[in-house]
Each structure stands twice: as C-alpha cells, then as structure tokens.
Design an enzyme around this catalytic site. Structure first.
Site, PDB file in Angstrom:
ATOM      1  N   GLU A 439      41.971  40.920  44.799  1.00  0.00           N
ATOM      2  CA  GLU A 439      42.511  42.247  44.500  1.00  0.00           C
ATOM      3  C   GLU A 439      43.891  42.482  45.130  1.00  0.00           C
ATOM      4  OE1 GLU A 439      39.671  45.272  45.477  1.00  0.00           O
ATOM      5  OE2 GLU A 439      38.320  44.723  43.844  1.00  0.00           O
ATOM      6  N   GLU A 514      32.855  40.748  42.109  1.00  0.00           N
ATOM      7  CA  GLU A 514      32.339  41.968  42.742  1.00  0.00           C
ATOM      8  C   GLU A 514      31.754  42.851  41.659  1.00  0.00           C
ATOM      9  OE1 GLU A 514      34.770  44.277  45.450  1.00  0.00           O
ATOM     10  OE2 GLU A 514      35.717  42.461  46.235  1.00  0.00           O
TER      11      GLU A 514
END
Length: 950
Positions: A439, A514
C-alpha cells in the site's frame, strides 16, 4: 495444538554452547547466543548529559578509532544499570498516555517522551586466548530502531531499520584472553511503521566464530526440481576468505533426512580463493523418492556443507531446507507439489500480550500452532521481514509465508535491504512469495510506482527464480504498480473489481493480501461505543470493506484468485480502529492479543479446516435480559443444525456452504444445545449453559515441561469456574500471581483492547548523581568540621576547577542528593568511583568508608536507612589527589551514583470476559519445579507446577 507440538523440531537460542561445530580446535565454527547478562538504562535523544555524555569527547568515535566515550567506552561504569536478558522490548514496560502515538497503542514513547525513547545496552564477554586467529563477528537479528554499536570503544556501525538483521566483524578489536564490552545505543523516537513496533534489542544476538576461510553468513541456497521419482537439488554456496593469503580448498556437501540418514553426498576439489574475496560455488545432488514438504507433512531435510583444507575440515555449516514445488497459475490459483491449494491466510504483526515484540522462540510456535488450529495455512509478515525463529516455526509446523520487504525503492539502501531478507530466508520452505511492498499510496497508482515495482521485481528474480514476487495494492486497479506485477496482491476488494483486473491482465496471477477486517471484541455481543466494545458477530466493518464471511465467499468462488489473507490473525497493539484513546489495541484479529479465539475463528475453522465443527455464540449469561431477543449463531460445516433451548427445539436449519446459521431467541437462563447432522446422521453436539458465580481458579499450561535454558516458556490460560466446573464467560475478577522455583513471569495479558493495566511488573531503580559538587583544598585528611551534615560550603568552588594544582595536599568534596519520602524507605547503594588515590566517604555526617584505596569502579557502599532524610542529604569525600603520570591524563571527576531500589509489585491482571494469560519462562539457574500460584479475593488459591528440565 498439542498434537502439532509433537511435530516440532525446536531450534531455540542456546545460551553458551555452540550450535554448529566442525573439526576441532580454533578452526571450528561456533554460533553462540549471547542473550543473557546485559545491562540496560535509558538515555536521551538530544540532552547529552542525560545520554551519558556520549559523543562529547575532544575526539569522538567518528573522529578516531576506539574513541567511544560515555556509555560507549569500554571502561564505562554500568554497575547501577538494570540487569536483564534479551530479547527485550522496553516499550512493553512503559505506561500509556493520551499524548502517545495512536498507531503505536498510546505507549509513552516517541517525540513527546524523550526520557523513555532512547535505550542503552551493555554486555561484557570473554574471548579465550585460543580464539586468536579465528574470524569473529557479532550478529543482531533485529534492534528497534536506529541502533549504534561499539565493541571495546570501537564504533562498528549504525543500522536505521528495526527489522534488518546485521553483523559486524570484530576480529581485530578483541581482547583475547580477557574481557570485552559491547555497547548498543537504540533510538526509538521515530516510528518506522504505523503499528506497534516496540523498542530495544527485541531479537537474539549472536557471537559467531569461524575459520578465516568459511561459508559466508546465510551463504547457502538450496533449490529443487522434482520429477520422475527424484529431486534434483541445486546448491549455491558463498565462501569467504578473510585470510591474508590465498587458500585452496575442497567442498563436501551431504544431505540428511529428518532421522539423520545420509541421502546424498558430493565433494568438489581444486577451489582457490584470494584474500578478502567471496566466491559462489554451485553443485547438484539427486535425492531418490524424496519426502516432500507440505502444510500437512512439513518434512525437513538438512544440508551439511564442509570446507576441507589439505583434507582437514576447517568449517561446517548446517542448512535446514524442504523439498517442494510451487506454482501460481493465472486462471486456477496456487499449486503446492502439483496439487491446487487454497490459500487460507492471515496477516500478522510481530507482537504478543505481555512481551510486546520480544517474543520468545517457543511463543512463536505457540502462535503459529494457534493459527493452524483455526484452519489457516498461510501467514503474511505484515509489513516487514520477520524474526528468523518465526520462519523456523512455520517450516516445522507447515505454514506458508509471504515474506515482506519494509520499504519500496531502487537505490543501494532499499535493494540492499531486500537482498538481506532474501539471502537470509531463501532456504525456508515455508516462504512461497517475496513481497516488495504494501500500500505505497504515494506511488502505487503512478508511472513512478510502476517503474520502481518493475525494478524491484526484476531484482528479486536475479536472486531467486523459485518463488513468486508480489506487492499489496489498495486501489486504482489497472494502472501503476498493479499493471506490472506478476502476482498482484488485492487489498480490500470492495473498493475495486478483481474480475475487471483479471480480464484486463489475463496472464497476471492474483490473491487477496488483505481482506475481511471485521471489528470484534472477544466475548462481547452487544456493541457499546461508550466502552469501546464491538460485538463479536461477524459484520461488515464499513461500506468499502467485507466481513470475514463475505470476503471468503468472494475468493472461494474465484479459482483464478489463489486465496486470501485476513486482516488479521491476532489482535495487536496500536491502530485501535474504529476508536481512539483509551483503546490501545486493534479489533481486527480472529484471535486476541493473547491468542484466545474470537468467535470468527470458529467460522474459519469450519470452512478452512478438515474436521467437523459446531460452535454456538453468544454465551448464555444475560441476567437482566430475561425475555429479550438474543441473536444465536452457529458456525458449522455440518449439513444441518438443530437448536434447543432448555430441551425445546428452536428449529433445524440447513447450512449453506461457507455460511452460518442464525436464530433469534428470547433469553431464558438454562442450556442452549445444538446438534449437527451430516448425511442425515448426528455427528456433533454443542452446549452453552448459564453459569453460576465464580467459585474456583483454573490454570492451564500449553505445556507442562520447559527446558531449563532461560529461554523456554509456558503459556498459562487463567479462567474462573462455577460450582459445576463450568468456565464463567463474563468473569472480570482480578487475579494475583506468585512464582517460585527456577522460573520467572515475563508478561501478563487478557486480550482487552481498552485495558491500561501493566503488562509487566518490574523492580524500581532510581539512580541519583551527586549534585552541586564543590571542593576545598585542605592540608591533610584529618577533617572533622567539613564532613558535618550542615557545614556551610557556600564559599567553596565548583569541584575539579583546580585539578592541575599539584601543591594541594588533600581535597574535601561536598555534594548532595535530594530524596522524597518514598526514597527514604529503603537503604541506598553508593556505586563509588574513586576520585582520589585514598579517600573517606561520609553521608549526612556518618562515615561510610575510611581510607579506601583507589579503585576504578569496584566499590559499593551501603547507606543505612537510618542515615536518610527527606529533602537535601549531604555527601562528603575527603581525598588525597590523584597524581598525573602524563600531562594528558584526565583523572576521574565522577564519584558515581547513589541508587534506590525497590522490589517489583505483585504480578496481577483482571480477567477480561473470563480469561487472562500469564507467560512464565525458565530462568536458566537450574532444573527443578516451577510453581505458579494464583489468588483472588474470595477464592481459594490455585497452583500449577511446571517442570524445568535440563
């Protein structure tokens, strides 16, 4: 979990013995854990006086070799410092503050807390004379963070990251046949991640001894191809020569199975290596009918590599590895040993209740076994390289791993750190993918991000072609980083459309790195935002995220996605989303910070595991809610489940695949009973009963025998039972703990994300320097009036202003310390350092020691409690001056510190929804029985006995 324990091949940190040896004499290899016998004290990030005046000398450690000063100096007096063993996380010992970092769990650490954000460690160790001629290094598995290391006052280097292992050559800096000193300064002021990271030397430290010609650190790499009834092993070996001349040598490599049987061997001769060079040498070995490593049968082999010089072994290096094949397919997912395997993974940070990041090796196995019991087969190291012992546990227990890089970038620093991770971890069969980033919002959607990711991916492939390269991506599919990765990691698919990504990039592999970040508080079934409690029923946490059940259903229906990693396996300190202070821990875990299961864990066990499961929630203690509707859920993989309340059926319902069942029932005390049917036959029964008040304490250990090695631990589950022996699920009693025998308590917890109770109870140590030290020249040492408690010294000069005056016969020095009432309740210790060649010491006019000869740092004087008073206390030293031998000599001007010490308070913890946890560790002193006693008001004490065995 206990069945899994039987499969373990534990590789724990030995204290003083060699882990790997070969040959005999000084040429043998030794890998020695030096975790015991350290000293610790707090420094300061910017106040030099509070940082032991490190770096303030005329020549600094950066100016000239061997000029480490202050606490970095070899002869620094660290006697008043606290004694401890590693691993150590000082953040776990700190209290909580609203001014602390939200992401790090509001610990009193960081820029708002300079007094507790720098720590110093020191250790003395002996190197035998016969070690001269060996190559000797000191290796750290990880220090958080910004660590600077000295040995014998010599600056070795600085490591910025808290997640990198690092090693320093100290061969030429050692005092052979004598004592040596390691000093480490750790600055945890700045965070590296956005989650709890701890502080200090939280991983193992090693002393490595080898021949000058030796296999390099992490110097072997075993890869395999399997087919036609055999495995062909390709072995790459890096050998370094630190000798002053060229060396000729042979390499012998032997492969052994788990039972120690020799499977294959090969010797290659005629190698030569110039001084201070490292060479890579390749060989191949065939293994007939190999036993493959898998998540169900984690079979490990052992490679022993030996270097021969003139047919004499000079080094031997042992490598654990597994034989298995890996493959990702863009349309059908992941294959292990040629069979498709759904990835059923969890994300996890490196932290546990009671100990923080300083997780003992055995606790790593406990945590991985807990995830395996839940049905998980994969573990993502979020978001940093793990401690090596975590990967050992995954190898031994059969847990697949994403090994994750900390920070994206393409310069020498970033790629160098990435290479360190790969070189260290490449022989672990559990590791199936290297992750280059997570991310990276600043670059992941841009062309810059695509270029960086492409470079890093190519760099990884230059080091290891046997594993997939991935990166976790959080949005903006089809551009930037997501368009260049061979294996894309989807984070939170509710934000985007993986189907569209797959259609646009049909050759790209994918998985969910995730997913499913449900909020839940263990044992809570009605959300109460004022108490920061989230109901444990699985629910969508926010519009752009999926619940656990939603996430798994999405991935299970798409074979082109290899599987998913839930956020998270365990709760962790920090990121108390969706709340803030006083919540100090996350709500995401399937297990809480102690490893106690939340209800979602049974959903996963039902659909991830391979055994029949039937679990009911909630508990059935709802006094005051009689007649009110209660949601009752069943997690099961049975075909049908029928629910009964006090013997009356509430209906039988069919279970949808990857689903759960619900009933709404008016509360009535008694018994909920569920019966699970498969193929029309009853296979499981589950009951939940209303309990009475607590009547007894229960203590359960995850194992009852420890190694008496100062490392091994037992995890104790604490609960309360009613008169029928039923566990009381809503008990909140405070329990106190006492330990006897060769063990120690190292941490307590209860899984409550809002608890501000201490994780540790430590002795109190207050070190007080002598203040306002003044001096008066006198004709002799027979002084009376100047030593009196209230003598007027207002006309005296600041001490040591006339140190060069050789005409002075004697000096009287006066200073003071200020004591609060608390500091007068126990005797004090004066860790004295001579400031004269002979001296007498007085405290408040009372003689402590008379005519003491010069000692560098050997004197400790006891100050009686009867001599103490609240307020100002005087210290007087009458001394004969130290004579300089050389003009540049600088006699000691620091008389030392006076120490107050009080024993630790009793260990205690409140139960949270019926549970608490105590972690006990052998202290290594001797074998014997460790007895833990638990007490609580109104209840009979309970004991549990753990055997510490050599």
């Amino acid at each position: 979990m206990k069945t899994l324990r039987l499969l373990l091949l534990l590789f724990v940190c030995p204290l003083i013995v060699s882990a790997q040896t070969a040959g005999s004499g000084q040429k043998s290899r030794a890998h020695i854990c030096i975790d015991t016998g350290w000293r610790f004290a707090y420094g300061h990030p910017f106040d030099a006086a509070k940082d032991f005046n490190n770096g303030t000398g005329y020549f600094s450690y950066f100016a000239k070799a061997g000029y480490g000063d202050g606490a970095a100096a070899a002869d620094f007096d660290d006697r008043p410092w606290r004694k401890l063993d590693l691993p150590h996380d000082w953040a776990a010992e700190l209290g909580f503050s609203e001014k602390g970092s939200y992401s790090h769990g509001f610990k009193a650490l960081g820029r708002n807390f300079p007094e507790s954000s720098v720590g110093w460690y020191r250790k003395k160790f002996t190197i035998p004379q016969q070690d001269y001629g060996r190559h000797i290094t000191i290796a750290f598995d990880g220090v958080f963070r910004n660590s600077t290391v000295w040995v014998n006052g010599h600056y070795l280097g600085t490591e910025l990251s808290g997640y990198n292992g690092f090693e320093y050559d100290i061969t030429q800096l050692l005092n052979y046949g004598g004592d040596n000193t390691i000093a480490v300064r750790v600055d945890a002021t700045m965070e590296e991640g956005w989650f709890y990271e701890g502080a200090g030397i939280y991983r193992h430290v090693w002393l490595n001894k080898t021949s000058p010609l030796h296999i390099a650190a992490n110097g072997t790499f075993v890869s395999s191809t399997v087919g036609n009834g055999k495995a062909q092993l390709t072995i790459k070996t890096d050998i370094s020569n630190y000798d002053i001349g060229a060396d000729n040598f042979a390499i012998v490599q032997k492969v052994y199975d788990r039972q120690g049987h020799l499977l294959a061997t090969k010797q290659t001769d005629g190698h030569a290596l110039q001084p201070f060079k490292t060479g890579e040498y390749s060989s191949q070995l065939d293994i007939a009918h190999p036993k493959l490593w898998s998540v169900d049968t984690p079979y490990l082999h052992r490679l022993v590599t030996t270097i021969l010089v003139n047919d004499v072994p000079v080094d031997e290096y042992v490598t654990r590895f597994g034989i298995r094949t890996l493959r990702f397919d863009a349309n059908t997912g992941f294959y292990l040993n040629g069979k498709r395997l759904e990835i059923k993974g969890t994300n996890n940070h490196q932290e546990h209740a009671g100990v923080g990041t300083a997780i003992p090796d055995e606790l790593q196995y406990f945590r991985i076994a807990s995830l395996k019991q839940m049905g998980s087969n994969a573990y993502r190291c979020s978001h940093n390289p793990p401690t090596p012992q975590l990967l050992d546990a995954c190898d031994s227990l059969g847990m697949l791993v994403i090994d994750e890089n900390r920070l994206m970038g393409i310069d020498e620093y970033h790629l160098g750190n990435l290479k360190k991770m790969i070189d260290r971890d490449r022989n672990h069969p559990s590791v199936i993918s290297w992750s280059v980033g997570n991310e990276e919002w600043g670059i992941e959607n841009s062309e810059t991000g695509a270029r960086i990711a492409t470079t890093m991916q190519s760099f990884v492939k230059s080091l290891d072609t046997t594993r997939a390269v991935t990166a976790a991506f959080s949005g903006g599919w089809g551009q930037g980083l997501s368009g260049v990765m061979d294996l894309i990691g989807f984070n939170y698919i509710a934000q985007e459309n993986p189907d569209a990504q797959h259609q646009k990039f049909p050759q790209q592999k994918g998985w969910g790195t995730e997913e499913g970040s449900t909020f839940a508080t263990r044992g809570i079934y009605f959300t109460n935002d004022s108490l920061h409690y989230k109901s444990a029923y699985d629910a969508k946490p926010r519009p752009n995220a999926y619940s656990i059940e939603e996430g798994w259903n999405y991935y299970a229906k798409r074979p082109f996605l290899a599987g998913m990693f839930i956020w998270t396996g365990f709760d962790y300190r920090g990121e108390p989303t969706p709340y803030g202070w006083p919540s100090i821990g996350s709500y995401f875990g399937m297990l809480d910070q102690c490893g106690f299961a939340k209800d979602d864990a049974w959903y996963l066990q039902a659909w991830w595991g391979n055994k029949p499961v039937l679990h009911l929630l909630p508990h059935w203690n709802w006094k005051g809610k009689e007649g009110q509707p209660i949601n009752v859920w069943a997690y099961s993989n049975c075909d049908e489940v029928e629910l009964f309340l006090n013997g009356k059926t509430q209906g039988k319902k069919a279970m949808a695949k990857n689903g759960h069942l619900e009933w709404t029932i008016p509360y009535s005390p008694g018994t909920l009973k569920a019966i699970g049917y498969t193929g029309g036959k009853q296979v499981l029964t589950e009951t939940v009963q209303t309990t009475g008040t607590p009547q007894a304490i229960s203590l359960e250990a995850h194992k009852n025998t420890l190694k008496a090695d100062a490392q091994d631990v037992a995890v104790i589950k604490v609960s309360l039972l009613d008169k029928k022996g039923l566990a009381v699920p809503d008990a909140g009693n405070e329990i106190s703990f006492k330990i006897e025998g060769p063990g120690r308590i190292i941490g307590v917890g209860n899984g409550n994300p809002t608890s501000l109770e201490p994780d540790k109870y430590l002795e109190t140590i207050v070190n007080m320097p002598i203040e306002a030290l003044k001096e008066l020249p006198v004709p002799d040492t027979i002084r009376k009036s100047e030593t009196a408690e209230n003598f007027d010294d207002s006309s005296w000069k600041k001490a040591f202003t006339n140190i060069s005056d050789t005409s002075v016969k004697a000096w009287v020095y006066r200073g003071s310390i200020n004591l609060t009432d608390d500091l007068t309740q126990s005797p004090l210790s004066f860790f004295y350092k001579s400031i004269g060649r002979k001296q007498s010491i007085y405290f408040n006019g009372h003689l402590l020691a008379a005519n003491v000869d010069y000692h560098k740092d050997q004197d400790v004087f006891n100050i009686s409690k009867a001599f103490l008073k609240a307020g100002k206390n005087s210290i007087v030293i009458v001394a004969l001056p130290i004579k300089k031998i050389h003009p540049w000599d600088n006699p000691n001007q620091d008389p030392g510190v006076i120490q107050f010490k009080a024993p630790a308070a009793a260990w205690k913890r409140k139960l949270f929804n019926g549970l608490a946890q105590v972690i006990i560790q052998s202290d290594g002193s001797h074998a014997g029985l460790i007895t833990l006693t638990a007490t609580s008001a109104g209840l009979k004490e309970k004991k549990i006995v753990i055997n510490a065995d050599k």
